[in-house]
Scaffold this motif. Structure first.
Motif, PDB file in Angstrom:
ATOM      1  N   LEU A 189       5.062  -1.328  -3.358  1.00 54.91           N
ATOM      2  CA  LEU A 189       5.191   0.056  -2.901  1.00 54.91           C
ATOM      3  C   LEU A 189       5.460   0.117  -1.415  1.00 54.91           C
ATOM      4  N   GLY A 190       4.810  -0.757  -0.677  1.00 55.07           N
ATOM      5  CA  GLY A 190       5.034  -0.823   0.774  1.00 55.07           C
ATOM      6  C   GLY A 190       6.507  -1.039   1.088  1.00 55.07           C
ATOM      7  N   ASP A 193       8.609   1.981   0.448  1.00 53.00           N
ATOM      8  CA  ASP A 193       8.265   3.016   1.421  1.00 53.00           C
ATOM      9  C   ASP A 193       8.969   2.760   2.749  1.00 53.00           C
ATOM     10  N   ARG A 194       9.035   1.502   3.137  1.00 51.75           N
ATOM     11  CA  ARG A 194       9.493   1.168   4.486  1.00 51.75           C
ATOM     12  C   ARG A 194      10.945   0.737   4.596  1.00 51.75           C
ATOM     13  N   LEU A 230      12.044   9.339  -6.060  1.00 47.27           N
ATOM     14  CA  LEU A 230      12.654   8.808  -4.837  1.00 47.27           C
ATOM     15  C   LEU A 230      14.177   8.651  -4.952  1.00 47.27           C
TER      16      LEU A 230
END
Ligand code: C2E
Ligand code: CA
Ligand code: CA
Ligand code: CA
Length: 279
Positions: A189-190, A193-194, A230
């Protein structure tokens, strides 16, 4: 270990030595493999679950050595990285696959097809990599948005900021970035997200467990709703049977790939497939 006696030690030594000889043989063979034309590229179709048509293909490298026989990419790619030939191999794969895509497009002018190419961290990190993609696009004439680069989370292990920049530059060319083997790493997920991720490939381990374990089914469902939220394209990998496909259809997983639909095949078979689809 010493208490186990001489016999064991000798056995251990022999197998160690054999492994070392194997590794050395593979290294030497790999160094000459490109020049000897021992590599080939096969293509596994990726299907739209809504239309049932091929929407893209994933390029997968194959190596056949005269003595070692067929060696799986899972075995030889790490070795190719270690001995410093991965960038050449990767460039050859991308060039070959892009050339092939251009041929398919010339033959079927209305064809919509994207090409996925696996890229390892070693390749991304090499200076001039973005330029190399730019050059291949220019030489083959394929559209940047038809190309998708598949990376795994492992590319972020070292110098994640530098990798993020490189991915950003690749994206500026119009090329899309897909996160492969999604869910098997540490902080999936990180990453989405980034970093600039356009597509996710759900690892086949989730697909194979999905029909047996509620939890795996729930994880696949969550990844799909995340993707929708997303606007990230989702492909389920390793679809091997009808119940899995049916379940993925119920969950509205947009893209599917796996042995049930097609194994990786040579370029000629892709043409046959596209021909069938065009009629
Ligand atoms: P990957 O990128 O996750 O590719 C999917 C692998 O799963 C492929 O194995 C494919 O043949 C296999 N597969 C497809 N459908 C099914 C299915 O329904 N069931 C099962 N059990 N397997 C399925 P392959 O071709 O042996 O490649 C293994 C790995 O080697 C790839 O995993 C990728 O990480 C790496 N690889 C392959 N070609 C390249 C390449 O050109 N460059 C780089 N950097 N890595 C590559
Ligand atoms: Ca892949
Ligand atoms: Ca994968
Ligand atoms: Ca994999």
């Amino acid at each position: 270990a010493k208490k186990q006696g001489r016999g064991r030690w000798a056995l251990f030594d022999v197998s160690m030595r054999e492994a070392a000889i194997d590794a050395l043989a593979m290294q030497n063979a790999l160094k000459r493999a490109l020049a000897n034309n021992e590599f080939s590229v096969v293509y596994q179709p990726i299907y739209s679950i809504f239309t049932g048509e091929v929407s893209g293909v994933e390029a997968l490298v194959r190596w056949r050595h005269s003595v070692l026989g067929r060696v799986s990419p899972e075995r030889f790619i790490p070795v190719a990285e270690d001995i410093g030939v991965m960038h050449e191999l990767g460039r050859w794969v991308m060039q070959t696959a892009c050339t092939e895509l251009q041929r398919w497009k010339a033959r079927f002018p209305k064809l919509k097809l994207h090409l996925n190419v696996n890229v390892s961290g070693v390749e991304l990190n090499r200076s001039g990599y973005v330029n190399q993609i730019r050059l291949i696009l220019a030489q083959t004439g394929i559209e940047a948005h038809d190309l998708q680069v598949e990376i795994t989370e492992s590319v972020f292990l070292h110098q994640p900021d530098k990798i993020a920049q490189i991915l950003e530059s690749i994206r500026e060319l119009g090329v899309r970035i897909a996160l492969d083997d999604f869910g098997t790493g540490y902080s999936a997920l990180g990453y989405i997200d980034r970093y600039p991720i356009d597509a996710i490939k759900i690892d086949q381990s989730f697909v194979s467990r999905m029909m047996t374990f509620q939890r795996s089914d729930a994880i696949v469902r969550s990844i799909l709703s995340l993707g929708r939220a997303l606007s990230i394209d989702i492909t389920a990998e390793g679809v091997e049977n009808q119940p899995q496909l049916q379940r993925l259809r119920e969950m509205e997983c947009p893209f599917v790939q796996g042995y049930l639909l097609s194994r990786p095949v040579n370029a000629g078979k892709i043409v046959t497939l596209l021909q069938l689809q065009a009629t």
